[in-house]
Each structure stands twice: as structure tokens, then as C-alpha cells.
Design an enzyme around this catalytic site. Structure first.
Site, mmCIF file in Angstrom:
data_model
loop_
_atom_site.group_PDB
_atom_site.id
_atom_site.type_symbol
_atom_site.label_atom_id
_atom_site.label_comp_id
_atom_site.label_asym_id
_atom_site.label_seq_id
_atom_site.Cartn_x
_atom_site.Cartn_y
_atom_site.Cartn_z
ATOM 1 N N ASP A 162 0.382 6.099 -6.087
ATOM 2 C CA ASP A 162 -0.512 5.081 -5.524
ATOM 3 C C ASP A 162 -1.946 5.399 -5.921
ATOM 4 O O ASP A 162 -2.471 6.459 -5.580
ATOM 5 C CB ASP A 162 -0.378 5.081 -3.987
ATOM 6 C CG ASP A 162 -1.177 3.961 -3.325
ATOM 7 O OD1 ASP A 162 -1.847 3.182 -4.044
ATOM 8 O OD2 ASP A 162 -1.137 3.865 -2.081
ATOM 9 N N LYS A 216 -0.563 10.274 -4.148
ATOM 10 C CA LYS A 216 -1.830 9.588 -4.353
ATOM 11 C C LYS A 216 -2.406 10.097 -5.668
ATOM 12 O O LYS A 216 -2.376 11.315 -5.930
ATOM 13 C CB LYS A 216 -2.779 9.902 -3.195
ATOM 14 C CG LYS A 216 -2.352 9.264 -1.880
ATOM 15 C CD LYS A 216 -2.501 7.745 -1.947
ATOM 16 C CE LYS A 216 -2.393 7.119 -0.569
ATOM 17 N NZ LYS A 216 -2.599 5.650 -0.636
ATOM 18 N N GLU A 235 1.504 1.997 -7.700
ATOM 19 C CA GLU A 235 0.958 1.101 -6.685
ATOM 20 C C GLU A 235 -0.543 0.871 -6.912
ATOM 21 O O GLU A 235 -1.307 1.831 -7.051
ATOM 22 C CB GLU A 235 1.203 1.749 -5.307
ATOM 23 C CG GLU A 235 0.782 0.928 -4.109
ATOM 24 C CD GLU A 235 1.124 1.655 -2.793
ATOM 25 O OE1 GLU A 235 1.917 2.621 -2.826
ATOM 26 O OE2 GLU A 235 0.583 1.263 -1.748
ATOM 27 N N LYS A 290 5.646 9.810 -2.406
ATOM 28 C CA LYS A 290 4.584 9.032 -3.057
ATOM 29 C C LYS A 290 3.383 9.936 -3.220
ATOM 30 O O LYS A 290 2.906 10.526 -2.245
ATOM 31 C CB LYS A 290 4.258 7.813 -2.193
ATOM 32 C CG LYS A 290 2.919 7.132 -2.478
ATOM 33 C CD LYS A 290 2.826 5.793 -1.765
ATOM 34 C CE LYS A 290 1.484 5.577 -1.094
ATOM 35 N NZ LYS A 290 1.399 4.281 -0.386
ATOM 36 N N GLY A 325 2.234 1.832 5.042
ATOM 37 C CA GLY A 325 1.762 2.411 6.299
ATOM 38 C C GLY A 325 0.262 2.549 6.287
ATOM 39 O O GLY A 325 -0.369 2.503 5.225
ATOM 40 N N SER A 349 3.796 9.663 2.038
ATOM 41 C CA SER A 349 2.652 9.519 1.150
ATOM 42 C C SER A 349 1.884 10.832 1.156
ATOM 43 O O SER A 349 1.438 11.289 2.205
ATOM 44 C CB SER A 349 1.778 8.366 1.667
ATOM 45 O OG SER A 349 0.619 8.218 0.888
ATOM 46 N N ASP A 386 -0.454 -3.523 -3.403
ATOM 47 C CA ASP A 386 -0.721 -3.261 -1.994
ATOM 48 C C ASP A 386 -1.950 -4.101 -1.621
ATOM 49 O O ASP A 386 -1.821 -5.240 -1.141
ATOM 50 C CB ASP A 386 -0.945 -1.741 -1.795
ATOM 51 C CG ASP A 386 -1.427 -1.338 -0.406
ATOM 52 O OD1 ASP A 386 -1.629 -2.224 0.443
ATOM 53 O OD2 ASP A 386 -1.625 -0.129 -0.155
ATOM 54 N N LYS A 408 2.361 -4.598 4.159
ATOM 55 C CA LYS A 408 1.679 -4.013 5.322
ATOM 56 C C LYS A 408 1.305 -5.163 6.241
ATOM 57 O O LYS A 408 0.467 -5.999 5.889
ATOM 58 C CB LYS A 408 0.400 -3.281 4.897
ATOM 59 C CG LYS A 408 0.618 -1.936 4.249
ATOM 60 C CD LYS A 408 -0.709 -1.276 3.929
ATOM 61 C CE LYS A 408 -0.484 0.003 3.144
ATOM 62 N NZ LYS A 408 -1.759 0.510 2.581
HETATM 63 O O1 OSB Z 1 -2.678 2.745 0.167
HETATM 64 O O2 OSB Z 1 -0.826 2.922 1.158
HETATM 65 C C1 OSB Z 1 -2.039 3.122 1.135
HETATM 66 C C2 OSB Z 1 -3.016 5.181 4.191
HETATM 67 C C3 OSB Z 1 -4.189 4.558 4.558
HETATM 68 C C4 OSB Z 1 -4.663 3.527 3.790
HETATM 69 C C5 OSB Z 1 -3.960 3.101 2.656
HETATM 70 C C6 OSB Z 1 -2.771 3.713 2.302
HETATM 71 C C7 OSB Z 1 -2.319 4.800 3.068
HETATM 72 C C8 OSB Z 1 -1.132 5.583 2.730
HETATM 73 C C9 OSB Z 1 -0.423 6.322 3.833
HETATM 74 O O3 OSB Z 1 -0.716 5.707 1.589
HETATM 75 C C10 OSB Z 1 0.670 5.499 4.390
HETATM 76 C C11 OSB Z 1 1.241 6.088 5.661
HETATM 77 O O4 OSB Z 1 1.992 7.041 5.572
HETATM 78 O O5 OSB Z 1 0.959 5.545 6.756
HETATM 79 MG MG MG Z 2 -1.342 1.794 -1.146
#
Ligand code: OSB
Ligand code: MG
Length: 368
Positions: free
Chosen positions: A189, A163, A214, A161, A291, A135, A239, A263
Site C-alpha cells: 500500500d 506500507k 494499493e 500488507k 481499516g 497492515s 483505496d 472502507k
Molecule cells: O491506507 O489502508 C490505509 C490506516 C490508516 C489510514 C489508512 C490506511 C491504514 C491502514 C491500516 O493501512 C488498516 C488497519 O489495519 O486498520
Molecule cells: Mg490504503
């Protein structure tokens, strides 16, 4: 099992680089770990709640409070307790799924260590290694983003991925697609940053053949996601909205998502996460393991979950060094874009005592 008590331990872990999302920038993590002690074994849990309530209503101080005042005491006087009994014992407390998940994880780890069984074996893993995605946060410039993505691809990650947020969406996606080609597995995302009225704007992502978008809309807006899915061709993945197997079934039935990010913390634990997997598999909906910037403890369990048969897309199960210069466990190291599913009892990893001591900011013992 007879529980002796539970230790709440707070640790502070600097991130290797700032991680910016549509809900804020993290530079370090303030994490709550749980250690459950029984006559036979110890078990570790990691609470995924972040320091502030900007991704979810839960946040780490609240998780510690509800564990101390309600959840840990709810396990008192239950001599036959096992991991399957944790969620029913905690059910009188509404919500607080991340806190509940951490406690169930620790009890499950203790139970499995006592039996010499692994998380993967218990959950139903069918693979001994899982493909890993990464991510990538919002950056100050496209150039910076391309450098970051290139670094991750060089490290072996099999899926990227990005953001996104309004003002950082079509241009970065186009730039990454043009630079790294059509074969790259790419997804985005939004962490709830858009509105239904942005449907035509989000449809501008369609030409870039993303695996999924996402959580574009508010976590409670299942209807809006279903509406969006009629305008946007890119598959919608949820999510934040998916808090249980029941909400997953509902979202799928209503046409709000074609893919689900699982998650365990968000849905109240690894046992419910498996039920989310099962419901999605029954509907033919692919899932992947999300994650929450976990340490090696949460990562170990996530990698075990990601080895279930319905996890057909690479997860946000990155290597330790994507997050931390030194992990609290033996680090998870990428091997050909994969992480190994730990095979030892319980999580198969435990905190390294010296390392844990270095990052600990507070401990509290709750006798049972
Ligand atoms: O939206 O998936 C998410 C991290 C913290 C809170 C929300 C998210 C995320 C990530 C990172 O996208 C996921 C990771 O690599 O642990
Ligand atoms: Mg997410």
C-alpha cells in the site's frame, strides 16, 4: 424512530506501536465516537477521520464541527427517520463522508438493536467468521520489518500488507518474500506516494507475485492509474480514490483498478459500502475490507461487512491487540487467523463503561 439526541465523545487511545505510512507516523489515535439515543435504543458510531488531513481531506476536529453544526441538526424534526433515510437527509452537505458515515452507523446500530437484528444479518453476511490480514508499517530497517512480519504470522494472520514509499519498496518486498516464501499472501500500500513516471520502477515489484498494489497515485488520478495498469502487471487496487459506488464503477470501467479496498467511512457509510460491494461484484472485481485503526466498535461493523460474498480477499480487519493494549469493547481475538462476525443485536458489542470513561477526553450532548 424518534431521535432524542446525539452525544459526541472524544477518546484518546495509544497505539501498541508507532504506525508509519507514506503520509506520516501515528503513535496514538484521537477518535470521535457518536452515541445516538432514541426512545427504544442507543446506537454507537465511530468516525474514522484521523487527527490530521494527511490520508484524507477529513480530520477529526472538522468531523466534529460539521456534525455539530450541520449533520446532527439535519436529522431534527424527522420522526420517521431510519438508517436508510440518513444519507438523503445529509445530502445537502457536500463531502464529509466520514462524518456522515459515523452518524449513519450510529442510527443503524440503534435501529438494529431496537429490532434485535445484527449488522451482519442486515448487510447480507454469508459467513460467521472472516479471514484477517494485517497492515505493517514502514520500519527503520529490514531486520525490524522481518521480525514484525514473523510476529504477525505467528499470531495467525493469513495475509501481510506492507506500507511502501519511494526508498522503501522493492527491498522490503524482496526480503519478506525471500524469508517467508512464495505461499505467503502479500500485498503493498503506497498511500498515493508515487507518480505515473514511476511506472517502470513499480513494475520491479511484479516478480514478487503480490496480490495487489494499493493506491500508488494521487486520489484524483483515475486516468494515471489506468495508464499505470498498462505497464505494471501487479493488480492495482484503489483505496483513497473510491469515495462511492459511482466512483468505483467509473474506475473499473476506465481500467484504473482490478481490486477495490472498501472502507465504509471513506464512502459515506455501511449502506454505501454495500453498494460498492454490489457494483464490484457485478463487474467481477474482488473487494476486501480496509481499516482505519478502528476500536472494537468500527471493527465489529467492518467484520460484518467483510462477511459479504464479494469480499473474497482477506481484509485489514486485525484483532484488537494489533492496535490497542485495551480496546473500548470486549476485544476481538484472532482464532486461526479469523475473527468472528458478531451475531448479537446491532454491532453486537458496546463500549465497556469503565474502559470508555478511562479514555474519554470530552463529551458533548446535542439534543434533537
Ligand atoms: O491506507 O489502508 C490505509 C490506516 C490508516 C489510514 C489508512 C490506511 C491504514 C491502514 C491500516 O493501512 C488498516 C488497519 O489495519 O486498520
Ligand atoms: Mg490504503
Amino acid at each position: 424512530m424518534k431521535l432524542t439526541g446525539v452525544e459526541l465523545r472524544r477518546i484518546r487511545m495509544p497505539l501498541v506501536a508507532p504506525f508509519r505510512t507514506s503520509f506520516g507516523t501515528q503513535t496514538e489515535r484521537d477518535i470521535l465516537l457518536l452515541r445516538v439515543v432514541t426512545a427504544e435504543a442507543e446506537g454507537w458510531g465511530e468516525c474514522v477521520a484521523l487527527a490530521d488531513p494527511f490520508y484524507s481531506a477529513e480530520y477529526v476536529d472538522a468531523a466534529a464541527d460539521v456534525l455539530r453544526r450541520y449533520l446532527v441538526p439535519a436529522l431534527a424534526g424527522r420522526p420517521g427517520l431510519d438508517a436508510v433515510g440518513v444519507a438523503p437527509a445529509l445530502a445537502p452537505v457536500k463531502g464529509h463522508r466520514m462524518a456522515k458515515a459515523a452518524l449513519e452507523m450510529a442510527v443503524l446500530d440503534a435501529e438494529l438493536r431496537g429490532q434485535g437484528r445484527s449488522f451482519g444479518r442486515e448487510l447480507g453476511a454469508v459467513r460467521d467468521r472472516v479471514p484477517c490480514g494485517v497492515s505493517v508499517g514502514i520500519m527503520g530497517s529490514i531486520g525490524e520489518l522481518l521480525d514484525a512480519v514473523e510476529g504477525y504470522l505467528d499470531a495467525g494472520y493469513v495475509r501481510i500488507k506492507l506500507k511502501i514509499e519511494p526508498g522503501w519498496d522493492v527491498a522490503p518486498v524482496r526480503a519478506v518474500r525471500e524469508r517467508f516464501g512464495d505461499e505467503l499472501l502479500l500485498q503493498v500500500d503506497a498511500n498515493t506516494a508515487y507518480r505515473v513516471s514511476d511506472a517502470r520502477h513499480l513494475a520491479r515489484l511484479d516478480p514478487f507475485d503480490l496480490l495487489l498494489i494499493e493506491q500508488p497515485l494521487d486520489e484524483e488520478d483515475i486516468h494515471g492509474h489506468a495508464e499505470l495498469a498498462r505497464t505494471v502487471r501487479t493488480p492495482i487496487c484503489l483505496d483513497e480514490s473510491i469515495t462511492s459506488a459511482a466512483t468505483a464503477a467509473d474506475a473499473i470501467r476506465r481500467g484504473a483498478c482490478a481490486v477495490v479496498n472498501v472502507k465504509p467511512g471513506r464512502v459515506g457509510g455501511y449502506l454505501e459500502a454495500r453498494r460498492v460491494h454490489d457494483v464490484c461484484a457485478a463487474h467481477g472485481v474482488p473487494v476486501w475490507c480496509g481499516g482505519m485503526l478502528e476500536t472494537g466498535l468500527g471493527r465489529a461493523a467492518n467484520v460484518a461487512l467483510a462477511a459479504l460474498p464479494g469480499f473474497t480477499l482477506p481484509g485489514d480487519t486485525s484483532a484488537s491487540d494489533r492496535y490497542y493494549r485495551t480496546d473500548v469493547t470486549v476485544p476481538f481475538v484472532l482464532d486461526g487467523g479469523h475473527l468472528p462476525v458478531p451475531a448479537g443485536p446491532g454491532l453486537g458489542v458496546a463500549p465497556l463503561p469503565d474502559r470508555l470513561a478511562e479514555v474519554t477526553t470530552a463529551t458533548e450532548w446535542l439534543p434533537l
